[in-house]
Enzyme design. Structure first.
Site, PDB file in Angstrom:
ATOM      1  N   ASP A  18       0.870  -1.163   0.000  1.00 41.52           N
ATOM      2  CA  ASP A  18       0.000   0.000   0.000  1.00 41.52           C
ATOM      3  C   ASP A  18       0.923   1.233   0.000  1.00 41.52           C
ATOM      4  OD1 ASP A  18      -2.345   1.676   0.488  1.00 41.52           O
ATOM      5  OD2 ASP A  18      -1.608   1.829   2.547  1.00 41.52           O
ATOM      6  N   ASP A  20      -0.057   5.160   0.892  1.00 39.64           N
ATOM      7  CA  ASP A  20      -0.243   6.173   1.944  1.00 39.64           C
ATOM      8  C   ASP A  20      -0.189   5.512   3.322  1.00 39.64           C
ATOM      9  OD1 ASP A  20      -0.637   7.923  -0.138  1.00 39.64           O
ATOM     10  OD2 ASP A  20      -2.810   8.059   0.092  1.00 39.64           O
ATOM     11  N   SER A 140      -5.508   5.538  -4.137  1.00 35.83           N
ATOM     12  CA  SER A 140      -5.338   6.937  -4.499  1.00 35.83           C
ATOM     13  C   SER A 140      -5.150   7.121  -6.000  1.00 35.83           C
ATOM     14  CB  SER A 140      -4.126   7.517  -3.767  1.00 35.83           C
ATOM     15  OG  SER A 140      -3.842   8.805  -4.248  1.00 35.83           O
ATOM     16  N   ASP A 198      -1.512  -0.545   6.094  1.00 29.56           N
ATOM     17  CA  ASP A 198      -1.684   0.107   7.407  1.00 29.56           C
ATOM     18  C   ASP A 198      -3.163   0.302   7.760  1.00 29.56           C
ATOM     19  OD1 ASP A 198      -2.029   2.107   5.396  1.00 29.56           O
ATOM     20  OD2 ASP A 198      -1.782   3.641   6.931  1.00 29.56           O
TER      21      ASP A 198
HETATM   22 MG   LIG Z   1      -2.702   3.223   3.709  1.00 30.26          MG
END
Ligand SMILES: [Mg+2]
Length: 244
Positions: A18, A20, A140, A198
């Protein structure tokens, strides 16, 4: 942490990251972009105290973009027409201001840049040396811009971002589809690949895709909740997974 000692990512064929919160601390960039956008807007109206970091946490944080705009404006007694998502950024509507924030986001990335987490880069370096393939899987639409600003765009031969997902009609996290697409692009079977996330929705996507291993990075979600959602291993920093 006992998890760490028995976990060696270089026994897998691919690691899907991932972006961000895993590779880059992008929340900072979003915060600065909101601040610049709202303060320019409040200046243009006059008669308002500036937008502050407290406003961010009270009205904007965690909300979809247009909800954040509407919520902050309401706190200042400002009501604007909704407009539509394709409103240009100079239009004075909720959507227009939301899109203005996105322009500001790109500008902050260009001017201030973003620094990748050093521990994450150490892991990417380590995997590269070990011959493990890597990809970025992000919801994103700004993923490429963020990777470029962090100077690591060329490290990832496969990037499945919000634009790719839209083009290929892939369901977003917590569905496993974007991770499965990245594994497929790398020509690696899911059970030979690792997912690193996360977010609770992200580790859930990893579990749903029956990946070989799901690593949760605890940037605030909490180790217990990451495990409950599907993480096999939880670390505070990805540098922990680099063998000494
Ligand atoms: Mg993330």
């Amino acid at each position: 942490m006992t998890d760490r000692t028995k976990t060696s990512l270089d026994t897998y064929e691919a690691v899907l990251f991932d972006l961000d919160g895993v590779l880059t601390p992008t929340a900072e960039v979003h915060m600065r972009a909101w601040e610049r956008m709202f303060n320019a807007y409040l200046d243009s109206r006059g008669g308002q105290p500036p937008y502050t970091e407290q406003d961010y946490f009270d009205y904007v944080d965690g909300k979809p973009r247009y909800d954040g705009v509407r919520s902050f404006l309401a706190s200042r007694g400002i009501e604007l027409p909704e407009g539509t998502p394709d409103d240009p950024p100079d239009v004075e509507t909720v959507s227009g201001l939301g899109n203005r924030k996105n322009v500001e986001f790109s500008r902050v990335l260009e001017t201030d840049g973003v620094q990748a987490f050093p521990g994450s880069i150490r892991l990417v370096d380590h995997l590269e040396k070990a011959g493990v393939k890597v990809a970025v899987v992000s919801s994103s639409r700004n993923a490429r811009a963020v990777l470029a600003a962090a100077g690591i765009l060329d490290r990832f031969p496969v990037i499945v971002d919000g634009n790719v997902a839209a083009e290929r009609h892939l369901a977003g996290k917590p569905a496993p589809d974007t991770f499965l697409a990245a594994a497929d692009d790398l020509e690696v079977l899911a059970d030979r690949a690792v997912v690193v996330e996360d977010a609770l929705s992200g580790v859930a996507a990893g579990r749903a895709g029956s990946f070989g291993l799901v690593v949760g990075v605890d940037r605030g979600a909490g180790a217990d909740r990451l495990r409950e959602s599907g993480a096999d291993v939880v670390v505070a920093d990805l540098g922990e997974l680099v063998a000494e």
